[in-house]
Each structure stands twice: as C-alpha cells, then as structure tokens.
Write a protein that holds these residues in place. Structure first.
Motif, PDB file in Angstrom:
ATOM      1  N   ARG A 147     -51.112 -46.539   8.473  1.00 56.47           N
ATOM      2  CA  ARG A 147     -52.063 -45.567   8.999  1.00 56.47           C
ATOM      3  C   ARG A 147     -51.229 -44.894  10.254  1.00 56.47           C
ATOM      4  NH1 ARG A 147     -55.380 -47.679   5.579  1.00 56.47           N
ATOM      5  NH2 ARG A 147     -57.022 -46.613   5.154  1.00 56.47           N
ATOM      6  N   LEU A 148     -51.303 -43.687  10.405  1.00 59.99           N
ATOM      7  CA  LEU A 148     -50.791 -43.029  11.401  1.00 59.99           C
ATOM      8  C   LEU A 148     -52.067 -42.286  12.183  1.00 59.99           C
ATOM      9  CD1 LEU A 148     -48.343 -42.331  13.327  1.00 59.99           C
ATOM     10  CD2 LEU A 148     -48.179 -40.231  11.895  1.00 59.99           C
ATOM     11  N   CYS A 149     -52.286 -42.509  13.352  1.00 59.01           N
ATOM     12  CA  CYS A 149     -53.543 -41.998  13.953  1.00 59.01           C
ATOM     13  C   CYS A 149     -52.988 -41.162  15.142  1.00 59.01           C
ATOM     14  CB  CYS A 149     -54.347 -43.077  14.787  1.00 59.01           C
ATOM     15  SG  CYS A 149     -55.943 -42.578  15.506  1.00 59.01           S
ATOM     16  N   LEU A 226     -58.380 -54.307  17.068  1.00 59.50           N
ATOM     17  CA  LEU A 226     -57.683 -54.280  18.223  1.00 59.50           C
ATOM     18  C   LEU A 226     -55.860 -54.790  17.912  1.00 59.50           C
ATOM     19  CD1 LEU A 226     -59.363 -54.770  21.402  1.00 59.50           C
ATOM     20  CD2 LEU A 226     -58.983 -52.765  20.340  1.00 59.50           C
ATOM     21  N   ASP A 227     -56.097 -55.959  17.222  1.00 65.34           N
ATOM     22  CA  ASP A 227     -54.838 -56.592  16.958  1.00 65.34           C
ATOM     23  C   ASP A 227     -53.786 -55.871  15.758  1.00 65.34           C
ATOM     24  OD1 ASP A 227     -56.326 -57.005  14.805  1.00 65.34           O
ATOM     25  OD2 ASP A 227     -55.953 -59.178  14.643  1.00 65.34           O
ATOM     26  N   ALA A 228     -54.601 -54.910  15.163  1.00 63.39           N
ATOM     27  CA  ALA A 228     -53.755 -54.006  14.214  1.00 63.39           C
ATOM     28  C   ALA A 228     -53.371 -52.566  14.767  1.00 63.39           C
ATOM     29  CB  ALA A 228     -54.822 -53.557  12.898  1.00 63.39           C
ATOM     30  N   ILE A 229     -53.881 -52.360  16.071  1.00 63.38           N
ATOM     31  CA  ILE A 229     -53.186 -51.118  16.675  1.00 63.38           C
ATOM     32  C   ILE A 229     -52.075 -51.387  17.418  1.00 63.38           C
ATOM     33  CG2 ILE A 229     -53.884 -49.394  18.224  1.00 63.38           C
ATOM     34  CD1 ILE A 229     -56.973 -49.870  17.777  1.00 63.38           C
ATOM     35  N   VAL A 230     -51.059 -50.302  17.157  1.00 63.27           N
ATOM     36  CA  VAL A 230     -49.710 -50.190  18.003  1.00 63.27           C
ATOM     37  C   VAL A 230     -49.618 -48.771  18.542  1.00 63.27           C
ATOM     38  CG1 VAL A 230     -47.181 -50.554  17.663  1.00 63.27           C
ATOM     39  CG2 VAL A 230     -48.607 -51.909  16.417  1.00 63.27           C
ATOM     40  N   TYR A 231     -49.648 -48.700  19.771  1.00 65.27           N
ATOM     41  CA  TYR A 231     -49.781 -47.577  20.419  1.00 65.27           C
ATOM     42  C   TYR A 231     -48.043 -47.309  20.683  1.00 65.27           C
ATOM     43  CZ  TYR A 231     -51.838 -43.807  22.903  1.00 65.27           C
ATOM     44  OH  TYR A 231     -52.317 -42.396  23.093  1.00 65.27           O
ATOM     45  N   LEU A 232     -47.491 -45.998  20.116  1.00 68.58           N
ATOM     46  CA  LEU A 232     -46.307 -45.553  20.378  1.00 68.58           C
ATOM     47  C   LEU A 232     -46.121 -44.719  21.700  1.00 68.58           C
ATOM     48  CD1 LEU A 232     -45.278 -44.828  16.666  1.00 68.58           C
ATOM     49  CD2 LEU A 232     -44.935 -47.009  17.807  1.00 68.58           C
ATOM     50  N   THR A 233     -45.453 -45.262  22.451  1.00 73.12           N
ATOM     51  CA  THR A 233     -45.060 -44.178  23.654  1.00 73.12           C
ATOM     52  C   THR A 233     -43.812 -44.537  24.180  1.00 73.12           C
ATOM     53  OG1 THR A 233     -45.469 -44.422  26.313  1.00 73.12           O
ATOM     54  CG2 THR A 233     -46.048 -46.659  24.802  1.00 73.12           C
ATOM     55  N   TYR A 249     -50.715 -47.316  13.693  1.00 69.75           N
ATOM     56  CA  TYR A 249     -49.731 -46.646  14.511  1.00 69.75           C
ATOM     57  C   TYR A 249     -50.407 -45.281  15.372  1.00 69.75           C
ATOM     58  CZ  TYR A 249     -46.318 -49.901  12.583  1.00 69.75           C
ATOM     59  OH  TYR A 249     -45.618 -50.969  12.068  1.00 69.75           O
ATOM     60  N   VAL A 250     -50.412 -45.539  16.486  1.00 66.99           N
ATOM     61  CA  VAL A 250     -51.130 -44.365  17.206  1.00 66.99           C
ATOM     62  C   VAL A 250     -50.324 -43.585  18.008  1.00 66.99           C
ATOM     63  CG1 VAL A 250     -53.066 -44.054  19.089  1.00 66.99           C
ATOM     64  CG2 VAL A 250     -53.116 -45.820  17.501  1.00 66.99           C
ATOM     65  N   LEU A 251     -50.319 -42.150  18.141  1.00 67.01           N
ATOM     66  CA  LEU A 251     -49.651 -41.352  18.946  1.00 67.01           C
ATOM     67  C   LEU A 251     -50.629 -40.678  19.511  1.00 67.01           C
ATOM     68  CD1 LEU A 251     -47.229 -39.765  16.104  1.00 67.01           C
ATOM     69  CD2 LEU A 251     -46.849 -41.398  17.514  1.00 67.01           C
ATOM     70  N   GLY A 252     -50.092 -40.467  21.086  1.00 64.98           N
ATOM     71  CA  GLY A 252     -51.035 -39.685  21.791  1.00 64.98           C
ATOM     72  C   GLY A 252     -50.753 -38.020  21.470  1.00 64.98           C
ATOM     73  N   GLY A 253     -51.889 -37.596  21.296  1.00 64.04           N
ATOM     74  CA  GLY A 253     -52.140 -36.278  21.040  1.00 64.04           C
ATOM     75  C   GLY A 253     -51.724 -35.058  22.171  1.00 64.04           C
ATOM     76  N   LEU A 254     -50.409 -35.104  22.520  1.00 62.35           N
ATOM     77  CA  LEU A 254     -50.081 -34.330  23.522  1.00 62.35           C
ATOM     78  C   LEU A 254     -48.860 -33.763  23.185  1.00 62.35           C
ATOM     79  CD1 LEU A 254     -50.312 -37.021  26.409  1.00 62.35           C
ATOM     80  CD2 LEU A 254     -51.691 -34.976  26.274  1.00 62.35           C
ATOM     81  N   LEU A 265     -48.590 -44.999  28.277  1.00 55.69           N
ATOM     82  CA  LEU A 265     -48.520 -46.457  28.629  1.00 55.69           C
ATOM     83  C   LEU A 265     -49.587 -46.868  29.202  1.00 55.69           C
ATOM     84  CD1 LEU A 265     -46.657 -49.094  28.128  1.00 55.69           C
ATOM     85  CD2 LEU A 265     -45.637 -48.323  29.982  1.00 55.69           C
ATOM     86  N   ARG A 266     -50.096 -46.395  30.275  1.00 55.07           N
ATOM     87  CA  ARG A 266     -51.342 -46.852  31.044  1.00 55.07           C
ATOM     88  C   ARG A 266     -52.339 -46.899  30.240  1.00 55.07           C
ATOM     89  NH1 ARG A 266     -49.942 -43.799  34.835  1.00 55.07           N
ATOM     90  NH2 ARG A 266     -51.278 -42.061  34.407  1.00 55.07           N
ATOM     91  N   ARG A 267     -52.516 -45.766  29.463  1.00 50.22           N
ATOM     92  CA  ARG A 267     -53.690 -45.713  28.677  1.00 50.22           C
ATOM     93  C   ARG A 267     -54.003 -46.931  27.663  1.00 50.22           C
ATOM     94  NH1 ARG A 267     -57.422 -42.087  26.776  1.00 50.22           N
ATOM     95  NH2 ARG A 267     -58.239 -41.954  24.674  1.00 50.22           N
ATOM     96  N   ALA A 268     -52.588 -47.551  27.105  1.00 49.58           N
ATOM     97  CA  ALA A 268     -52.716 -48.468  26.021  1.00 49.58           C
ATOM     98  C   ALA A 268     -52.832 -49.770  26.830  1.00 49.58           C
ATOM     99  CB  ALA A 268     -51.277 -48.442  25.503  1.00 49.58           C
ATOM    100  N   ARG A 269     -52.402 -49.889  28.041  1.00 49.88           N
ATOM    101  CA  ARG A 269     -52.491 -51.085  28.807  1.00 49.88           C
ATOM    102  C   ARG A 269     -53.997 -51.320  29.379  1.00 49.88           C
ATOM    103  NH1 ARG A 269     -47.131 -51.320  32.661  1.00 49.88           N
ATOM    104  NH2 ARG A 269     -45.703 -52.148  31.067  1.00 49.88           N
ATOM    105  N   GLU A 270     -54.679 -50.103  29.475  1.00 48.53           N
ATOM    106  CA  GLU A 270     -55.950 -50.489  29.958  1.00 48.53           C
ATOM    107  C   GLU A 270     -56.882 -50.678  28.851  1.00 48.53           C
ATOM    108  OE1 GLU A 270     -56.982 -46.311  31.376  1.00 48.53           O
ATOM    109  OE2 GLU A 270     -55.857 -46.646  33.301  1.00 48.53           O
ATOM    110  N   GLN A 271     -56.385 -50.334  27.496  1.00 44.44           N
ATOM    111  CA  GLN A 271     -57.325 -50.926  26.455  1.00 44.44           C
ATOM    112  C   GLN A 271     -56.738 -52.146  25.845  1.00 44.44           C
ATOM    113  OE1 GLN A 271     -56.677 -47.129  24.176  1.00 44.44           O
ATOM    114  NE2 GLN A 271     -58.339 -46.153  25.165  1.00 44.44           N
ATOM    115  N   SER A 272     -55.694 -52.825  26.361  1.00 46.87           N
ATOM    116  CA  SER A 272     -54.977 -54.061  26.044  1.00 46.87           C
ATOM    117  C   SER A 272     -54.487 -54.063  24.205  1.00 46.87           C
ATOM    118  CB  SER A 272     -56.386 -55.153  26.013  1.00 46.87           C
ATOM    119  OG  SER A 272     -56.793 -55.448  27.321  1.00 46.87           O
TER     120      SER A 272
END
Length: 366
Positions: A147-149, A226-233, A249-254, A265-272
């Motif tokens: 999945r790509l989010c 949460l353990d299935a999410i990988v934020y790509l940054t 796999y999560v992409l920032g919508g920017l 990266l800061r957003r992903a760290r805040e959400q652990s």
C-alpha cells in the motif's frame, strides 16, 4: 422653278442624314477610344500592382536580418560581445536539452526492462493497458499488495498553485500505477472536502471520482497499525532496502519545491513512525553541473516510479534510473563518463565558436 424645289429638298435631307451618320460614327469612335483608354489604364494599374508585389518579394538579406546581413560576399558580420554571450548561452541550452533527452531514453528503457532482467520482456509503466486487465490488477493489489499512502494533511500551507501541481502529480502517479504489471494500492488520507487539494483534484483530473483508490478525510494513523507504517522522507537516516507487501509506505503530500528541510522527518518522529529514504546516495553519484545543484527531494510521482520499477525488477539501479531525473544532479556511475564527455564537447564547441568569431572580428576591415 417648281421642279427645282423638290430636288433641293431631297438634297438637303440627304445632307442631313449624312451629317447624322458622321456624328454617330464620330461618337462611336470616341466611345471606342474612351474604352481603349480605360482598358489601358486598368492594364497599367494591374502591371503596377504586380510590379509592387514582385518588389516586395525581393527582400534583401540585410532587411531580413539574416546571418549575412550587411555583407555582399555572404560572410558573417562580426558580432558584439553581447551577441556572442547569447549565442554561447543558446549552445549550452541545446547541450542540456540533448542530455535530458538522453536521460529520458534511458529511463524509458529502464521501464521496459523485464522483471527477471533477461530478454526484452513486457513494458513496465508504458503503453496502454486494457481497462479490464488494469482493474483486475488493481483489485488484486487491494486484496494482497503493498500500500502506498499520500499524506495530504501535511500540505495545509501550500498555495493554490502548489495544490494544482500536486493534483497533477497525483494524476500521473495513478496513471503509472494503473499501467504497472504489479501495482500498489493507493490511498489518499487527509482528503477533506473544501480543502484546496480536494477542489484541485476534481477540477484538474477528469474522472477523478472513478479512480480505483481509497480517499478519506481520516489520518493514516487511524487506518493502519503503527508498526506497519513506513514514512518515506529524504531526510531519514534509514535506507529503504526492499519493499514489503505487508507494509504501508507513506509519502508526504507536498510538491518538491515546498518540502522544507526536516518537515516530513519531524512529523514522522512526532508520531513515532519508522522512516526510510530511497537509496540514492548508495547507488548514484553527484554529476558535475554548472549550478552545483544536487537534491534527493523528488515529486511523489517520481518516488512512485522508483518504487514501482523496483517492485517489478528488483533492481535499484534500474529503479533510480527510471525515477530520478537528471535535473536532480544525481546519475548512475555508468553515466558519469557520458555526462562529462558531453560537457567537454560543449565547452570545446563554445571555445571554437568564440575563437572563430574573434578571428573574423580581427580580420574584418575597419
């Protein structure tokens, strides 16, 4: 005397008829002369128009501003320094376009690479795919596939123009996924009605309501473990080594211009959340360029091209060649020599052009 009267009358009548005939003949002759004069005037006017047209067609090279303007022997007139500078800049633009076309050809060949790396194989991400086959593949990916989010909740500060560009990138991403032999299942989170990106997606993308993907105003944190999410940054210290079908796999919508340093990266760290970046530094090198510009920040459709190509080929070099454009300043090691050779050739051409023009300037008569 009586007999002479009628004879004189007859002679007078005959004279009057002759005079009338002569007058009629004179009038006819005058009319003919007038007609001939009018025809001659018209002919002269037509000839004048034709002569003027021919004169206009005979444009001198000096009037056209051609390269040989002002020289009777056809030799080039010495140019000013400003003209030389503009010409050299145009030569650099042409060389950059040739290099970009070369990179695009390599990217297309990478997309056409087979999944096993042997033989020509079917094209990946290119060409038309039957609607029924594309639908079947997408539904299979929905049931059991990676999945790509796209996290649209991070782009609240984007301008209307940036939202429009992001909507275009979402369209390209969906089109590439629809053509892929092994597609991802796409999901747009934070897709709330009334937001700029919501309006732009429906305004700019025909048939957006029929796209085979999930759209929800909810956050991905509410949809996936949460353990299935990988934020790509691009700022992550972790390298993405493989694609796990059980991961999201999560992409920032920017858009790439609005991705500020450390924002995702800061957003992903805040959400652990677990983070990862594409292995650009591991497989690519910095290409020499005039601006000394090198960036690992890609648009979301470019990131998808990398992920999709790797998922189908299991080759990171092929995937990076397909998704990372030459404008980012990174190339594969086997293309560095080609880039340097093209730059040296361009520099040599500019130097020869400049020397030739300076020689012509010195030899030109004062």
């Amino acid at each position: 005397m009586e007999a002479a009267g009628p004879a004189a009358g007859m002679e007078a009548a005959a004279g009057m008829e002759a005079a009338a005939a002569a007058a009629a003949a004179a009038a006819a002759a005058a009319a003919a002369a007038a007609a001939a004069s009018e025809a001659e005037a018209e002919a002269e006017a037509a000839a004048a128009v034709a002569a003027e047209a021919l004169r206009l067609l005979r444009i001198e090279p000096s009037a056209a501003g051609g390269p040989s303007a002002g020289r009777a022997d056809g030799a080039e007139e010495p140019c000013s320094r400003n003209a030389l500078r503009k010409r050299r800049r145009w030569q650099r633009v042409l060389a950059a376009r040739r290099g970009k076309r070369r990179q695009e050809r390599q990217r297309r060949r990478a997309r056409r690479a087979p999944a096993d790396g042997i033989g020509p194989g079917p094209a990946l991400g290119s060409g038309r795919v039957p609607a029924a086959l594309a639908t079947e593949r997408l539904l299979e990916a929905r049931a059991a596939g990676p999945r790509l989010c796209v996290d649209l909740g991070v782009g609240g500060s984007m301008t209307e123009k940036e939202s429009g560009r992001l909507a275009s990138q979402i369209r390209r991403l969906y089109g590439a996924n629809r053509r892929a032999a092994r597609p991802f299942w796409l999901c747009l989170t934070g897709f709330a009605a009334g937001t700029p990106i919501y309006e732009q997606c429906f305004r700019m993308n025909d048939g957006f309501a029929g796209y085979l993907m999930d759209t929800t105003p909810q956050s991905y944190l509410d949809l996936f473990p949460l353990d299935a999410i990988v934020y790509l940054t691009p700022d992550s210290e972790n390298v993405l080594e493989d694609i796990d079908p059980d991961k999201v796999y999560v992409l920032g919508g920017l858009v790439d211009e609005s991705i500020h340093k450390q924002l995702t990266l800061r957003r992903a760290r805040e959400q652990s959340l677990q983070t990862a970046r594409l292995p650009i530094r591991e497989y690519m090198v910095k290409a020499p360029n005039a601006r000394n510009y090198h960036s690992e920040t890609l648009a979301i459709n470019q990131v998808f091209d990398v992920l999709s190509t790797y998922y189908n080929t299991r080759s990171w070099p092929a995937a990076l060649r397909a998704g990372v454009s030459s404008g980012k300043g990174y190339v594969l090691p086997d293309t560095v020599e080609q880039v340097e050779t093209a730059q040296c050739t361009t520099a040599a051409q500019e130097n020869a052009l400049f020397c030739g023009e300076e020689l012509q300037r010195q030899e030109a008569p004062a």
